[in-house]
Write an enzyme that holds these catalytic residues in place. Structure first.
Site, PDB file in Angstrom:
ATOM      1  N   SER A 330       0.797  -1.232   0.000  1.00  0.00           N
ATOM      2  CA  SER A 330       0.000   0.000   0.000  1.00  0.00           C
ATOM      3  C   SER A 330       0.827   1.278   0.000  1.00  0.00           C
ATOM      4  O   SER A 330       0.268   2.367  -0.136  1.00  0.00           O
ATOM      5  CB  SER A 330      -0.942   0.004   1.213  1.00  0.00           C
ATOM      6  OG  SER A 330      -1.922  -1.013   1.067  1.00  0.00           O
ATOM      7  N   ASP A 354     -17.494   1.637  -0.900  1.00  0.00           N
ATOM      8  CA  ASP A 354     -16.631   0.483  -0.672  1.00  0.00           C
ATOM      9  C   ASP A 354     -17.377  -0.573   0.134  1.00  0.00           C
ATOM     10  O   ASP A 354     -17.526  -0.448   1.350  1.00  0.00           O
ATOM     11  CB  ASP A 354     -15.371   0.927   0.077  1.00  0.00           C
ATOM     12  CG  ASP A 354     -14.501  -0.255   0.502  1.00  0.00           C
ATOM     13  OD1 ASP A 354     -14.716  -1.373  -0.006  1.00  0.00           O
ATOM     14  OD2 ASP A 354     -13.599  -0.049   1.335  1.00  0.00           O
ATOM     15  N   ASP A 369     -11.072  -6.142   0.223  1.00  0.00           N
ATOM     16  CA  ASP A 369     -10.420  -5.063   0.951  1.00  0.00           C
ATOM     17  C   ASP A 369      -9.805  -5.658   2.213  1.00  0.00           C
ATOM     18  O   ASP A 369     -10.268  -6.707   2.706  1.00  0.00           O
ATOM     19  CB  ASP A 369     -11.451  -3.998   1.332  1.00  0.00           C
ATOM     20  CG  ASP A 369     -10.784  -2.703   1.791  1.00  0.00           C
ATOM     21  OD1 ASP A 369     -10.742  -1.753   0.995  1.00  0.00           O
ATOM     22  OD2 ASP A 369     -10.296  -2.653   2.940  1.00  0.00           O
ATOM     23  N   HIS A 375     -14.971   0.265   3.761  1.00  0.00           N
ATOM     24  CA  HIS A 375     -14.792   1.554   4.425  1.00  0.00           C
ATOM     25  C   HIS A 375     -15.949   2.511   4.167  1.00  0.00           C
ATOM     26  O   HIS A 375     -15.865   3.690   4.526  1.00  0.00           O
ATOM     27  CB  HIS A 375     -13.501   2.225   3.934  1.00  0.00           C
ATOM     28  CG  HIS A 375     -12.257   1.500   4.322  1.00  0.00           C
ATOM     29  ND1 HIS A 375     -11.776   0.418   3.615  1.00  0.00           N
ATOM     30  CD2 HIS A 375     -11.389   1.691   5.349  1.00  0.00           C
ATOM     31  CE1 HIS A 375     -10.652  -0.016   4.173  1.00  0.00           C
ATOM     32  NE2 HIS A 375     -10.407   0.741   5.232  1.00  0.00           N
ATOM     33  N   CYS A 388      -7.634   2.319   1.707  1.00  0.00           N
ATOM     34  CA  CYS A 388      -8.755   1.584   1.098  1.00  0.00           C
ATOM     35  C   CYS A 388      -8.316   0.888  -0.191  1.00  0.00           C
ATOM     36  O   CYS A 388      -7.970   1.534  -1.183  1.00  0.00           O
ATOM     37  CB  CYS A 388      -9.888   2.569   0.820  1.00  0.00           C
ATOM     38  SG  CYS A 388     -11.243   1.837  -0.102  1.00  0.00           S
TER      39      CYS A 388
END
Length: 623
Positions: A330, A354, A369, A375, A388
């Site tokens: 990430s 999401d 996720d 989220h 996210c």
């Protein structure tokens, strides 16, 4: 019947005699002429040649190795220095019986089995007329004993030599590197670069780290002593001297105190860390754990220790900061966010829903996720702050792998940064063309999805992540990292700064850059993934956490660390800069099998920031 003896013809015999006499005289004259011609040739024509040969028999040129340059940190704390010590050396060509000589020496001073093994290994790599060290760092008592018995030990000599000492120890081994004995491969390279004459009398050469990459600067210039010798070759007196020129000293951007704090912050974890000045590219700290003791290599490392270092599962000889390649996870999301904004695919205010998973059209496969249930509504700021995945799955599909590759390449991913150390890895920035060339396969849409969160084929080094983060901190300038800040000439004693180097400038839209920066500040703010690590800091940190999978997780399954061996746990990453309003330091941290960037990697970066910006050391750190 009486025989009549004829009378001798005196005239004829006299003529024969005179003829022989003339022939003999002519022969003698020819010999004399030949001798005169030869004498003329030797004494007149070849005068200079034989005078030089006679002089060479009387005079010897003895090379004198120069002092190697020092290496110091930014505050001139010594990292690599020289010291003088006596060494016992053997010249095989001068010994009548090598084994008998070794046995005799063993009766006078202690020679360990390890020293004897090292000697025999070096002997096999050397020529007969070269001196080979048998024992280094002799005591005064050993020198006295050998001097008293020198007369009946042909080929044995005690010499004063300079040795290298690395004061900073294992923590700086991958930066400073080490020197080692010059071997055939080194000599071949020196001859190819026409530097071999300058290494007469030198025994060591830089093998790794700065010792290798700045060898031409550190070595200096060899000197020569013109010595008069007697018939047995012993020196009688010095006739003239060309003194050696010491090597130049190196001063680094690196702060040894910061390096020590960073190492301590890792605790028992393995990994790599790079801290940079985002404006100059100066490397403030470069950690690779575990390290090794570079002093082991100065005298020649023994086979058992070398084998242990090479076969260790912890791979201490690998510089993880430069050569360790890992999925960026990430930590790539701020770069992806910049790409989405700059390519016009997203605006800071755009948001998505999401639900916790993403599916491609006409596919039932779910890309999940990290947070079960998702989220909720996510805009760009929240996508960075809470990491996210779904936001970046969608962005990656809209962008496509080709545009993704081309934009991220401008941050330096997929190529070497150009740091002044050898052995850097280029990592891997995947593309459609790369996969076809490498695997002869087409690129699949699902591979684009996971590329959006730094998984799949993506591979980066901590150094590459630090350089990319610096571009967000400095407004788009792609710096070329440098360890060496200045070089000092020992003759003038003046430090000459080395210029900073850049590889271009990305022209970010100011609004887009500000949006990404705000998202990174939100990472360390309440509700962000690294808020706990940044709590109480007297300065603002902008960062991004990351987790890189080591083993794949099956569809429908969840990551369960309790069922995995430590070597299969996820890697933890964190990139950051501070102070966020006016960045002066950038940090990239990778912790092998550390699981979570927020709880493992981010606290390491916090310790580095605290020391660099406030002078604070961890409370449990020995001073």
């Amino acid at each position: 019947m009486n025989r009549v003896t004829p009378l001798k013809n005196l005239d004829r015999e006299l003529a024969h005699f005179h003829g022989r006499l003339k022939v003999g005289a002519a022969f003698v004259a020819l010999l004399a002429m030949a001798l005169l011609v030869r004498a003329f040739y030797l004494q007149i024509v070849q005068h200079e040649h034989y005078i030089q040969r006679a002089e060479n028999n009387r005079i010897s040129l003895v090379p004198t190795a120069p002092n190697r340059g020092l290496i110091v940190d930014r505050n001139e704390r010594i990292l690599a220095e020289n010291y003088s010590a006596y060494t016992l050396e053997v010249t095989r060509a001068q010994t009548h019986d090598l084994e008998a000589t070794l046995a005799e020496v063993g009766k006078l001073i202690e020679i360990t089995p390890g020293q004897l093994r090292r000697f025999r290994r070096l002997l096999a790599e050397s020529h007969e007329f070269e001196t080979v060290p048998l024992k280094n760092k002799l005591t005064d008592e050993e020198v006295a004993v050998l001097a008293a018995n020198r007369y009946h030990l042909p080929g044995i000599e005690v010499k004063a030599r300079l040795f290298r000492n690395y004061q900073a120890g294992p923590g700086m081994a991958h930066v400073v590197g080490f020197i080692g004995r010059i071997n055939d491969r080194d000599m071949k390279r020196l001859r190819e670069t026409q530097r071999a004459p300058n290494y007469q009398g030198s025994v060591h050469i830089g093998k790794t780290g700065l010792e290798q990459s700045y060898e031409a600067v550190l070595h200096g210039r060899t000197g020569f002593d013109q010595m008069e010798t007697d018939a047995s070759g012993r020196a009688v007196r010095m006739l003239s001297r060309i003194p050696p020129v010491p090597g130049k000293d190196l001063r680094l951007h690196l702060d040894l105190g910061l390096q020590e704090v960073a190492e301590h912050a890792f605790g028992d974890y393995l990994g790599g860390l790079v801290a940079l000045d985002p404006h100059t590219g100066g490397v403030l700290a470069l950690v690779s754990r575990p390290g090794f003791d570079p002093n082991l290599f100065v005298d020649g490392i023994d086979p058992e220790t070398w084998k242990a270092l090479n076969e260790s599962p912890e791979r201490p000889m690998v510089n993880r900061a430069l050569r360790g390649i890992y999925p960026p996870g990430s930590t790539i999301k701020p770069l992806m966010a910049m790409a989405g904004l700059e390519l016009g695919l997203r605006s800071p205010a755009d948001s998505i829903a999401d639900p916790g998973y993403f599916t491609l059209p006409n596919s039932r496969h779910q890309f999940r996720d990290w947070k079960k249930g998702g989220h909720g509504t996510v805009d760009l700021r929240k996508s960075i702050a809470q990491s996210c995945d779904i936001y970046y799955y969608r962005l990656a599909v809209d962008m496509g792998i080709d545009r993704m590759h081309d934009y991220l390449a401008q941050f330096g991913l997929g190529e070497k940064t150009g740091i002044d150390l050898e052995g850097e890895s280029a990592g891997l920035l995947p593309s459609r063309e790369w996969k076809q060339r490498r695997f002869k396969q087409a690129w699949y849409p699902g591979e684009t999805v996971i590329a959006g969160i730094g998984q799949g084929f993506h591979l980066t080094t901590p150094l590459q992540l630090a350089v990319a983060t610096a571009m967000l901190a400095n407004g788009g300038k792609r710096i070329e990292p440098r360890l060496v800040q200045a070089v000092r000439d020992p003759l003038t004693n003046v430090w000459q700064p080395l210029p900073a180097a850049t590889k271009g400038q990305l022209a970010f839209d100011p609004g887009n850059l500000q949006a990404v920066r705000e998202g990174m500040i939100a990472v360390t703010s309440p509700g962000g993934t690294a808020s706990r690590a940044a709590a109480g800091a007297p300065y603002t940190i902008a960062g991004k956490t990351g987790t890189a999978q080591v083993v794949g997780i099956k569809q429908g399954a969840r990551y369960d660390a309790s069922r995995l061996a430590r070597k299969h746990l996820d890697h933890a990453l964190f990139i950051a800069y501070a102070p966020a309003e006016n960045p002066t330091i950038v940090v990239a941290v990778m912790v092998e099998n550390g699981e979570h960037g927020s709880s493992t990697a981010a606290p390491i970066a916090r310790a580095v920031f605290d020391y660099y910006l406030t002078g604070k050391r961890p409370g449990n750190m020995n001073l």
